[in-house]
Design a protein around this motif. Structure first.
Motif, PDB file in Angstrom:
ATOM      1  N   PRO A  27      -1.318  -3.513   9.552  1.00  0.00           N
ATOM      2  CA  PRO A  27      -1.958  -2.878   8.335  1.00  0.00           C
ATOM      3  C   PRO A  27      -2.260  -1.470   8.592  1.00  0.00           C
ATOM      4  CG  PRO A  27      -3.632  -4.297   9.398  1.00  0.00           C
ATOM      5  CD  PRO A  27      -2.209  -4.641  10.238  1.00  0.00           C
ATOM      6  N   PRO A  28      -2.227  -0.598   7.802  1.00  0.00           N
ATOM      7  CA  PRO A  28      -2.407   0.933   7.988  1.00  0.00           C
ATOM      8  C   PRO A  28      -3.987   1.111   8.651  1.00  0.00           C
ATOM      9  CG  PRO A  28      -1.475   0.763   5.729  1.00  0.00           C
ATOM     10  CD  PRO A  28      -2.067  -1.045   6.465  1.00  0.00           C
ATOM     11  N   VAL A  29      -4.032   1.851   9.400  1.00  0.00           N
ATOM     12  CA  VAL A  29      -5.268   2.317  10.106  1.00  0.00           C
ATOM     13  C   VAL A  29      -5.443   3.607  10.029  1.00  0.00           C
ATOM     14  CG1 VAL A  29      -5.256   0.440  11.964  1.00  0.00           C
ATOM     15  CG2 VAL A  29      -4.094   2.580  12.422  1.00  0.00           C
ATOM     16  N   ASN A  30      -6.692   4.255   9.969  1.00  0.00           N
ATOM     17  CA  ASN A  30      -7.056   5.872  10.044  1.00  0.00           C
ATOM     18  C   ASN A  30      -6.480   6.314   8.517  1.00  0.00           C
ATOM     19  OD1 ASN A  30      -8.195   5.279  12.551  1.00  0.00           O
ATOM     20  ND2 ASN A  30      -6.364   5.698  13.545  1.00  0.00           N
ATOM     21  N   TYR A  31      -6.360   5.643   7.646  1.00  0.00           N
ATOM     22  CA  TYR A  31      -6.238   6.061   6.505  1.00  0.00           C
ATOM     23  C   TYR A  31      -7.315   6.673   5.468  1.00  0.00           C
ATOM     24  CZ  TYR A  31      -7.829   1.492   5.208  1.00  0.00           C
ATOM     25  OH  TYR A  31      -8.600   0.306   5.111  1.00  0.00           O
ATOM     26  N   ILE A  47       2.882  -2.219  -0.860  1.00  0.00           N
ATOM     27  CA  ILE A  47       3.941  -3.066  -1.232  1.00  0.00           C
ATOM     28  C   ILE A  47       4.031  -4.014  -0.113  1.00  0.00           C
ATOM     29  CG2 ILE A  47       6.344  -3.668  -1.624  1.00  0.00           C
ATOM     30  CD1 ILE A  47       5.940  -1.256  -3.577  1.00  0.00           C
ATOM     31  N   ALA A  48       4.145  -3.589   1.218  1.00  0.00           N
ATOM     32  CA  ALA A  48       4.436  -4.247   2.433  1.00  0.00           C
ATOM     33  C   ALA A  48       3.120  -5.072   2.682  1.00  0.00           C
ATOM     34  CB  ALA A  48       4.802  -3.378   3.609  1.00  0.00           C
ATOM     35  N   THR A  49       2.088  -4.683   2.400  1.00  0.00           N
ATOM     36  CA  THR A  49       0.705  -5.531   2.673  1.00  0.00           C
ATOM     37  C   THR A  49       0.808  -6.730   1.795  1.00  0.00           C
ATOM     38  OG1 THR A  49      -0.507  -3.683   3.390  1.00  0.00           O
ATOM     39  CG2 THR A  49      -1.696  -5.544   2.493  1.00  0.00           C
ATOM     40  N   VAL A  50       1.011  -6.443   0.576  1.00  0.00           N
ATOM     41  CA  VAL A  50       1.103  -7.668  -0.488  1.00  0.00           C
ATOM     42  C   VAL A  50       2.088  -8.847  -0.135  1.00  0.00           C
ATOM     43  CG1 VAL A  50       1.407  -8.484  -2.967  1.00  0.00           C
ATOM     44  CG2 VAL A  50      -0.111  -6.240  -2.376  1.00  0.00           C
ATOM     45  N   ASN A  51       3.413  -8.209   0.358  1.00  0.00           N
ATOM     46  CA  ASN A  51       4.279  -9.124   0.842  1.00  0.00           C
ATOM     47  C   ASN A  51       3.975  -9.884   1.874  1.00  0.00           C
ATOM     48  OD1 ASN A  51       6.090  -8.195  -1.310  1.00  0.00           O
ATOM     49  ND2 ASN A  51       7.237  -6.638   0.054  1.00  0.00           N
ATOM     50  N   GLN A  61      -3.289 -15.205  11.951  1.00  0.00           N
ATOM     51  CA  GLN A  61      -3.780 -13.663  12.121  1.00  0.00           C
ATOM     52  C   GLN A  61      -4.972 -13.175  11.198  1.00  0.00           C
ATOM     53  OE1 GLN A  61      -0.302 -11.103  12.322  1.00  0.00           O
ATOM     54  NE2 GLN A  61       0.993 -12.977  12.601  1.00  0.00           N
ATOM     55  N   PRO A  62      -6.125 -14.052  11.368  1.00  0.00           N
ATOM     56  CA  PRO A  62      -7.212 -13.697  10.497  1.00  0.00           C
ATOM     57  C   PRO A  62      -7.726 -12.025  10.700  1.00  0.00           C
ATOM     58  CG  PRO A  62      -7.869 -15.149  12.273  1.00  0.00           C
ATOM     59  CD  PRO A  62      -6.454 -14.857  12.388  1.00  0.00           C
ATOM     60  N   GLU A  63      -7.450 -11.664  11.787  1.00  0.00           N
ATOM     61  CA  GLU A  63      -8.127 -10.292  12.000  1.00  0.00           C
ATOM     62  C   GLU A  63      -7.294  -9.196  11.173  1.00  0.00           C
ATOM     63  OE1 GLU A  63     -10.851  -7.547  12.398  1.00  0.00           O
ATOM     64  OE2 GLU A  63     -11.038  -9.538  12.994  1.00  0.00           O
ATOM     65  N   VAL A  64      -5.892  -9.445  11.291  1.00  0.00           N
ATOM     66  CA  VAL A  64      -4.876  -8.772  10.706  1.00  0.00           C
ATOM     67  C   VAL A  64      -5.071  -8.843   9.124  1.00  0.00           C
ATOM     68  CG1 VAL A  64      -2.497  -8.277  10.236  1.00  0.00           C
ATOM     69  CG2 VAL A  64      -3.262  -8.744  12.381  1.00  0.00           C
ATOM     70  N   ARG A  65      -5.226 -10.354   8.761  1.00  0.00           N
ATOM     71  CA  ARG A  65      -5.491 -10.401   7.208  1.00  0.00           C
ATOM     72  C   ARG A  65      -6.952  -9.612   6.817  1.00  0.00           C
ATOM     73  NH1 ARG A  65      -3.783 -13.735   3.073  1.00  0.00           N
ATOM     74  NH2 ARG A  65      -2.474 -14.900   4.541  1.00  0.00           N
ATOM     75  N   GLN A  67      -8.167  -6.849   7.783  1.00  0.00           N
ATOM     76  CA  GLN A  67      -7.741  -5.532   7.911  1.00  0.00           C
ATOM     77  C   GLN A  67      -6.660  -5.018   6.754  1.00  0.00           C
ATOM     78  OE1 GLN A  67      -5.976  -4.478  11.779  1.00  0.00           O
ATOM     79  NE2 GLN A  67      -7.653  -4.660  12.617  1.00  0.00           N
ATOM     80  N   ALA A  68      -6.006  -5.825   6.497  1.00  0.00           N
ATOM     81  CA  ALA A  68      -4.746  -5.871   5.138  1.00  0.00           C
ATOM     82  C   ALA A  68      -5.659  -5.910   3.851  1.00  0.00           C
ATOM     83  CB  ALA A  68      -3.966  -6.755   5.373  1.00  0.00           C
ATOM     84  N   ASP A  69      -6.635  -6.897   4.018  1.00  0.00           N
ATOM     85  CA  ASP A  69      -7.509  -6.792   2.645  1.00  0.00           C
ATOM     86  C   ASP A  69      -8.185  -5.754   2.370  1.00  0.00           C
ATOM     87  OD1 ASP A  69      -6.526  -9.606   2.211  1.00  0.00           O
ATOM     88  OD2 ASP A  69      -8.447 -10.536   3.157  1.00  0.00           O
ATOM     89  N   GLN A  70      -8.782  -4.994   3.347  1.00  0.00           N
ATOM     90  CA  GLN A  70      -9.694  -4.040   3.365  1.00  0.00           C
ATOM     91  C   GLN A  70      -8.678  -2.885   2.869  1.00  0.00           C
ATOM     92  OE1 GLN A  70     -11.464  -3.735   7.217  1.00  0.00           O
ATOM     93  NE2 GLN A  70     -13.446  -5.097   6.629  1.00  0.00           N
TER      94      GLN A  70
END
Length: 169
Positions: A27-31, A47-51, A61-65, A67-70
């Motif tokens: 997921p993107p960081v520091n945005y 788009i990549a995040t939703v995919n 990968q709950p931590e990645v999820r 971050q992606a949700d946020q």
């Protein structure tokens, strides 16, 4: 003798590429979203995040999820490119599975980014529901009889009609 070895090598490569596809997402960081250009810059990542969210089982990968949700929620909340409208039926479908709500919003946003000419509420809602259904099928969610029924409707081509009725009611 060579055929089993070739088959094994191909099977290994196919499995490795599938595994790589599931784990290569970051997921993107520091945005920072402050201007319309900031939002536009991140449209491919949305788009990549939703995919990724819809293809990755909930328990992986709950931590990645998280971050992606946020990231996705912050982007949708402030973007002028998309305007997601949550209806009561969506909350009813999700029940206590809040992840399904973000998936609905993400599916709507992805479709609206990919098809900016589409303004039809039924089409946008249907894509949001389909994203929920794909994620549900990927696994990790509690059994949901209504989602199971909607999967059958989608396979039969009647999901848009059901969504239209929900919007009218």
């Amino acid at each position: 003798m060579r055929k089993p070895l070739l088959f094994s090598a191909l099977l290994f490569l196919a499995t490795a590429s599938i595994t790589q596809a599931q784990t290569s997402y970051q997921p993107p960081v520091n945005y920072a979203f402050q201007t319309p250009d900031d939002y536009a810059e991140y449209e491919p990542q949305v788009i990549a995040t939703v995919n990724w969210l819809e293809k990755t089982p909930l328990s992986q990968q709950p931590e990645v999820r998280k971050q992606a949700d946020q990231f996705l929620f912050q982007w949708i909340s402030g973007s002028s490119s998309v305007s997601v409208q949550l209806q009561k039926y969506v909350a009813d479908l999700a029940g206590r599975e809040s992840e399904l709500l973000i998936l609905f919003m993400g599916g709507w946003a992805r479709y609206q980014l990919q098809h900016p000419e589409v303004k039809d509420a039924t089409a946008l809602n249907t894509e949001g529901v389909r994203t929920m259904l794909r994620a549900y099928q990927a696994g990790g969610f509690k059994k949901n009889k209504q989602l199971d029924e909607l999967l059958k409707m989608d396979a039969a081509g009647s999901l848009p009609g059901w969504v239209k009725k929900q919007l009218a009611g």
